[in-house]
Design a protein around this motif. Structure first.
Motif, mmCIF file in Angstrom:
data_model
loop_
_atom_site.group_PDB
_atom_site.id
_atom_site.type_symbol
_atom_site.label_atom_id
_atom_site.label_comp_id
_atom_site.label_asym_id
_atom_site.label_seq_id
_atom_site.Cartn_x
_atom_site.Cartn_y
_atom_site.Cartn_z
ATOM 1 N N SER A 198 0.958 -1.271 -0.141
ATOM 2 C CA SER A 198 0.070 -0.020 0.020
ATOM 3 C C SER A 198 0.849 1.389 -0.068
ATOM 4 N N SER A 199 0.709 2.117 -1.225
ATOM 5 C CA SER A 199 1.393 3.318 -1.023
ATOM 6 C C SER A 199 1.003 4.251 0.023
ATOM 7 N N ASP A 200 -0.109 4.076 0.689
ATOM 8 C CA ASP A 200 -0.664 4.860 1.769
ATOM 9 C C ASP A 200 -0.084 4.442 3.100
ATOM 10 N N ARG A 256 0.303 10.617 3.352
ATOM 11 C CA ARG A 256 -0.895 11.345 3.146
ATOM 12 C C ARG A 256 -1.832 10.920 4.240
ATOM 13 N N ASP A 276 -4.806 11.475 5.373
ATOM 14 C CA ASP A 276 -6.172 11.056 5.226
ATOM 15 C C ASP A 276 -6.312 9.872 4.664
ATOM 16 N N LYS A 277 -5.501 9.441 3.755
ATOM 17 C CA LYS A 277 -5.482 8.196 2.975
ATOM 18 C C LYS A 277 -5.000 7.100 3.879
ATOM 19 N N ALA A 278 -3.899 7.477 4.796
ATOM 20 C CA ALA A 278 -3.255 6.376 5.643
ATOM 21 C C ALA A 278 -4.132 6.161 6.733
ATOM 22 N N GLU A 279 -5.011 7.272 7.049
ATOM 23 C CA GLU A 279 -6.101 6.786 8.274
ATOM 24 C C GLU A 279 -6.868 5.965 7.771
ATOM 25 N N GLU A 280 -7.565 6.267 6.577
ATOM 26 C CA GLU A 280 -8.649 5.305 6.038
ATOM 27 C C GLU A 280 -8.104 3.792 5.651
ATOM 28 N N GLU A 281 -6.870 3.775 5.321
ATOM 29 C CA GLU A 281 -6.278 2.545 4.861
ATOM 30 C C GLU A 281 -5.994 1.577 6.255
#
Length: 476
Positions: A253-255, A325, A327-332
């Motif tokens: 995962s890039s995030d 990132r 927001d993206k990391a939190e989501e992932e």
């Protein structure tokens, strides 16, 4: 069987093969054939983020002192002088001009970011946005091959090099699903992209390799070029160099991966034991440490304060390898909780149970680490104190991490003119090789100080092979 003739046959349509074909065509060679096993061109080049170069025009414009001599010494010292110095010298010397060569075909480089903390000099050249370096290269060079009349055979596997009684190349036998193909030629360039998908070869040269413990992130090339060159008498060199990334989030995962390997976190193996300095600058070195751990699995641990600190960072201020990132990391992060690869809990007892270890073992390890943080000194791995953050504010986080194989380096032995060498260290007339499946440019580990040299050296070695093969055609 279909029969045809060519002045040059290139086996493999990745970064090295496409570069070789174009370079040879630009030197006046008219009848060029590329054989590509897969149904599309480009190989691993399509995944490339940036390309290595020394003393490029962009570096000079940006005031970056990236001298070839300095980078040559970095390459040789990192490999303890096991690499072939003449080959390394040739590839580095070619690299700056290669950037201008690519720009002459429509690519445009405008950014040289640091891959890791403190990288000096900066060498990782990026295509101008919104384009991406790898896809732009592949698209540009496939089009250039078409413009130059290069014939590209997709879904066509080279089976064997034909030679005469003196070992001189006389042709290539290949096949696709419909027919066999016999190409008469005196000149061949092999560039099939390594052997990351060949479990037999990997286990032969790395006795502890286990495909169940290492995830393949690149294309599963089978080392076809190494095999057919070997059958034609080629020697091998440096077959034990893996370009690996780890610890990294699984699935990749890039995030989430920048969080997994962030230096403010703490890493433990599946026994709950810390195994390295989490602030290791070079990602292949952290991957080397993970390679030595049981099951090649690790767990990245952090608390709420560390998470907030990481997520507050401005991505543009961080090196590429840890740009988060938020927001993206939190989501992932929460998405992976549902899939069982992340655990969030209010106690280390729950984290230990999730990992499958005794709670006292993990809590002792964390306690010792917290003491190092409070004292500002890591008594074991001497981690940079700027990244020593204690884990004592719930909720606590644990991310299961794995090890990824990106590509292999090494294989066919060549000299600095990319001529393939036989077992007596003599060139095989008319046979050249380029790209990551050649040996001599790396030793032991991928050198991230020369960030982007997988592709950079592939393109430069392809150019050298194409130019020298063109000279061979004209003289024979």
């Amino acid at each position: 069987m279909e029969e045809t003739e060519a002045e040059l046959v290139v086996i493999g349509a990745g970064a090295a093969g496409l570069s070789a074909a174009v370079a040879a065509a630009e030197k006046g060679i008219k009848k060029i054939v590329i054989l590509e096993t897969r149904g599309v061109s480009g190989g691993n080049a399509k995944f490339v983020k940036g390309i290595f170069a020394a003393e490029s025009s962009l570096q000079k414009r940006l005031g970056i002192d990236a001298r070839r001599d300095l980078l040559f010494r970095k390459a040789m010292d990192y490999g303890h002088w096991k690499p072939n110095p003449m080959l390394v010298r040739a590839l580095i010397d070619k690299s700056g001009d290669t950037i201008e060569w690519l720009e002459g075909k429509g690519m445009e480089f405008d950014w040289i970011p640091p891959l890791y903390q403190g990288q000096d000099p900066l060498v990782f050249h990026f295509q101008k946005a919104p384009g991406e370096t790898g896809p732009t290269f592949v698209r540009t060079f496939v089009q250039r091959c078409g413009d130059l009349g290069v014939r590209l055979f997709l879904k066509t596997r080279a089976q064997r090099l034909m030679t005469d009684s003196n070992g001189q190349i006389t042709g290539v036998l290949a096949e696709n699903k419909d027919k066999q193909l016999k190409i008469t030629t005196k000149t061949v360039i092999v560039s099939t992209g390594g052997f990351a998908g060949n479990q037999e070869l990997l286990k032969r040269y790395l006795l502890s390799y286990d495909e169940k413990e290492i995830h393949l992130a690149g294309i599963p090339h089978n080392g076809d070029g190494i095999q057919i060159a070997g059958e034609a008498g080629a020697a091998t060199e440096g077959m034990d160099v893996l370009e690996m990334n780890g610890p990294a989030a699984f699935p990749l995962s890039s995030d989430l991966s920048p969080v997994v390997k962030h230096p403010k976190t703490m890493w433990v193996n599946k026994k709950g034991v810390r195994f390295t300095d989490e602030a290791l600058t070079l990602f292949p070195e952290s991957a080397n440490r993970l390679y030595q751990q049981p099951g090649r699995i690790s767990y990245t641990l952090f608390d709420e304060n560390i998470k907030k600190s990481i997520f507050k960072e401005n991505p543009s201020d961080a090196p590429l390898i840890r740009r988060v990132r938020a927001d993206k990391a939190e989501e992932e992060l929460y998405a992976q909780v549902e899939k069982g690869r992340v655990k969030i809990a209010d106690s280390w007892d729950a984290i230990a149970e999730w990992i499958g270890i005794d709670s006292p073992t993990l809590k002792t390890e964390i306690g010792n680490y917290n003491t190092f943080c409070e004292n500002g000194h890591d008594k074991i791995f001497v981690k940079d104190p700027n990244f020593l953050f204690p884990l004592n504010t719930p909720p606590y986080y644990a991310i299961q991490a794995g090890l990824y194989l990106l590509v292999t380096h090494g294989g066919i032995k060549i000299n600095h003119e990319t001529e393939v060498l036989d077992l007596q260290n003599e060139p095989i007339p008319g046979l050249y090789a380029a790209g990551v499946e050649t040996g001599g440019a790396d030793a032991n580990s991928y050198n991230a100080q020369l960030a982007g040299h997988s592709c950079g050296f592939s393109v430069s070695s392809g150019r050298i092979a194409g130019e020298n093969a063109a000279g061979f055609v004209k003289n024979n």
